[in-house]
Design a protein around this motif. Structure first.
Motif, PDB file in Angstrom:
ATOM      1  N   ASN A  46       0.798  -1.229   0.000  1.00  0.00           N
ATOM      2  CA  ASN A  46       0.000   0.000   0.000  1.00  0.00           C
ATOM      3  C   ASN A  46       0.830   1.277   0.000  1.00  0.00           C
ATOM      4  N   VAL A  47       1.772   1.363   0.933  1.00  0.00           N
ATOM      5  CA  VAL A  47       2.512   2.613   1.101  1.00  0.00           C
ATOM      6  C   VAL A  47       3.513   2.837  -0.018  1.00  0.00           C
ATOM      7  N   PHE A  48       4.340   1.835  -0.303  1.00  0.00           N
ATOM      8  CA  PHE A  48       5.374   2.020  -1.322  1.00  0.00           C
ATOM      9  C   PHE A  48       4.791   2.212  -2.723  1.00  0.00           C
ATOM     10  N   PRO A  49       3.748   1.455  -3.130  1.00  0.00           N
ATOM     11  CA  PRO A  49       3.124   1.754  -4.421  1.00  0.00           C
ATOM     12  C   PRO A  49       2.545   3.167  -4.480  1.00  0.00           C
ATOM     13  N   TYR A  50       2.017   3.641  -3.355  1.00  0.00           N
ATOM     14  CA  TYR A  50       1.518   5.025  -3.301  1.00  0.00           C
ATOM     15  C   TYR A  50       2.641   6.014  -3.578  1.00  0.00           C
ATOM     16  N   VAL A  51       3.789   5.787  -2.965  1.00  0.00           N
ATOM     17  CA  VAL A  51       4.935   6.674  -3.184  1.00  0.00           C
ATOM     18  C   VAL A  51       5.384   6.619  -4.644  1.00  0.00           C
ATOM     19  N   GLU A  52       5.410   5.419  -5.221  1.00  0.00           N
ATOM     20  CA  GLU A  52       5.787   5.289  -6.632  1.00  0.00           C
ATOM     21  C   GLU A  52       4.819   6.067  -7.523  1.00  0.00           C
ATOM     22  N   SER A  53       3.550   6.058  -7.178  1.00  0.00           N
ATOM     23  CA  SER A  53       2.575   6.834  -7.946  1.00  0.00           C
ATOM     24  C   SER A  53       2.857   8.324  -7.844  1.00  0.00           C
ATOM     25  N   LEU A  54       3.189   8.788  -6.641  1.00  0.00           N
ATOM     26  CA  LEU A  54       3.544  10.199  -6.472  1.00  0.00           C
ATOM     27  C   LEU A  54       4.757  10.560  -7.313  1.00  0.00           C
ATOM     28  N   LEU A  55       5.767   9.699  -7.281  1.00  0.00           N
ATOM     29  CA  LEU A  55       6.989   9.978  -8.035  1.00  0.00           C
ATOM     30  C   LEU A  55       6.731   9.999  -9.540  1.00  0.00           C
TER      31      LEU A  55
END
Length: 307
Positions: A140-149
């Motif tokens: 959940n968290v890391f894919p969210y960060v990848e989306s932001l990036l």
């Protein structure tokens, strides 16, 4: 060892940092930095390993209480920090906790069968909690960060993670106290050794949580507020350029490692960083990049290009 009054900088020698604070070896491992770096500076060692020096120093100085967390959070590459946290998860789930369990099995006295069974069940339940905690971040968290990036829209919020971020070391502390206070008399050296490992693991997990709470979450909040990927584009290191040349020449990870006198793990780390920096995933794409940027001559790789 002397007491340092200020944080470590990129111009300090890596060997001095390790000798002063040997616990930083764990941080180095999770960034994929191996020993054998001579008298090179932290910036030079990080550059050779394909590691963002600002992120490495932010983690080191936070854990050594040598800087203000808010300031340190401004110095990190979110992408590099996610890679560090991935490695931390693998360390705990694939090595540290299984190692403690093996030692615990050998240390408990099964003549106290009920107590031994209860201790092992308590530990296994704890490990399951850690898995759940870290799996949540991975899914959940890391894919969210990848989306932001990537500048992609997402409905998740890092505030959700912050509000539900359990301190996973708490139950380990409880297990430690149960063994110390209530385990039947006649414990062995092996049990004392396991207790030492549990104490150490508890501290390591607390440090892991501190990096997430005090650096990772604020850095991701800033990234989300910007509404775009981090403006800083890390340049390729000399080592990464060497690896690109090897890749476009058709060399395997093992061949690259042997040619450059580094480990296969380090090669894989470099390749992951190259993909993150260039957003190029294929050997064909890297070939075009290498030719355009004059890293190789077409004649050097013609034999690897299918007719």
């Amino acid at each position: 060892m002397y007491t340092r009054t200020g944080g470590y900088t990129a111009e300090d020698r890596m060997s001095d940092l390790v000798c002063d604070r040997y616990l930083v070896l764990q941080v180095m491992s999770r960034f994929g930095i191996a020993p054998g770096f001579g008298d090179r500076t932290i910036a030079e060692v990080c550059g050779a390993a394909g590691v963002d020096a600002g992120t490495f120093l932010a983690v080191v100085n936070l854990l050594l209480e040598q800087g203000d967390p808010e300031t340190l959070a401004d110095q990190v590459s979110v992408r590099a920090l996610v890679s560090y946290l991935h490695s931390s998860h693998a360390y705990f789930l694939d090595y540290r906790l299984p190692s403690i369990r093996r030692k615990l099995v050998g240390a408990v006295d099964y003549s106290h069968s009920d107590v031994s069974f209860a201790i092992m069940r308590f530990f296994d339940e704890y490990v399951a909690e850690v898995h759940k905690h870290m799996d949540y971040e991975e899914k959940n968290v890391f894919p969210y960060v990848e989306s932001l990036l990537a500048g992609e829209p997402t409905s998740y919020s890092i505030d959700t993670f912050r509000r539900h971020h359990d301190q996973v070391e708490a139950k380990l502390r409880e297990l430690k106290n149960i063994i110390i206070k209530y385990y039947p008399a006649g414990g062995t050296n092996e049990l004392n050794g396991v207790l030492y490992d549990i104490f150490t693991c508890e501290e390591e997990l607390a440090s892991h949580n501190a990096v997430e709470d005090e650096i990772f979450v604020p850095a991701v909040e800033r990234l989300a507020a910007d509404g775009m990927p981090q403006p800083r584009q890390e340049p390729l290191s000399d080592r990464e350029k060497e690896i690109i040349v090897c890749i476009v020449k058709g060399m395997s990870n093992k061949q690259i490692a042997d040619a450059l006198c580094i480990s296969v793990h380090t090669v894989i780390t470099h390749r992951r960083n190259i993909v993150a920096k260039l957003q190029i995933h294929s050997a064909a794409g890297l070939t075009i990049y290498a030719i355009v940027n004059k890293l190789v001559d077409l004649s050097e790789i013609r034999q690897t290009i299918p007719e």
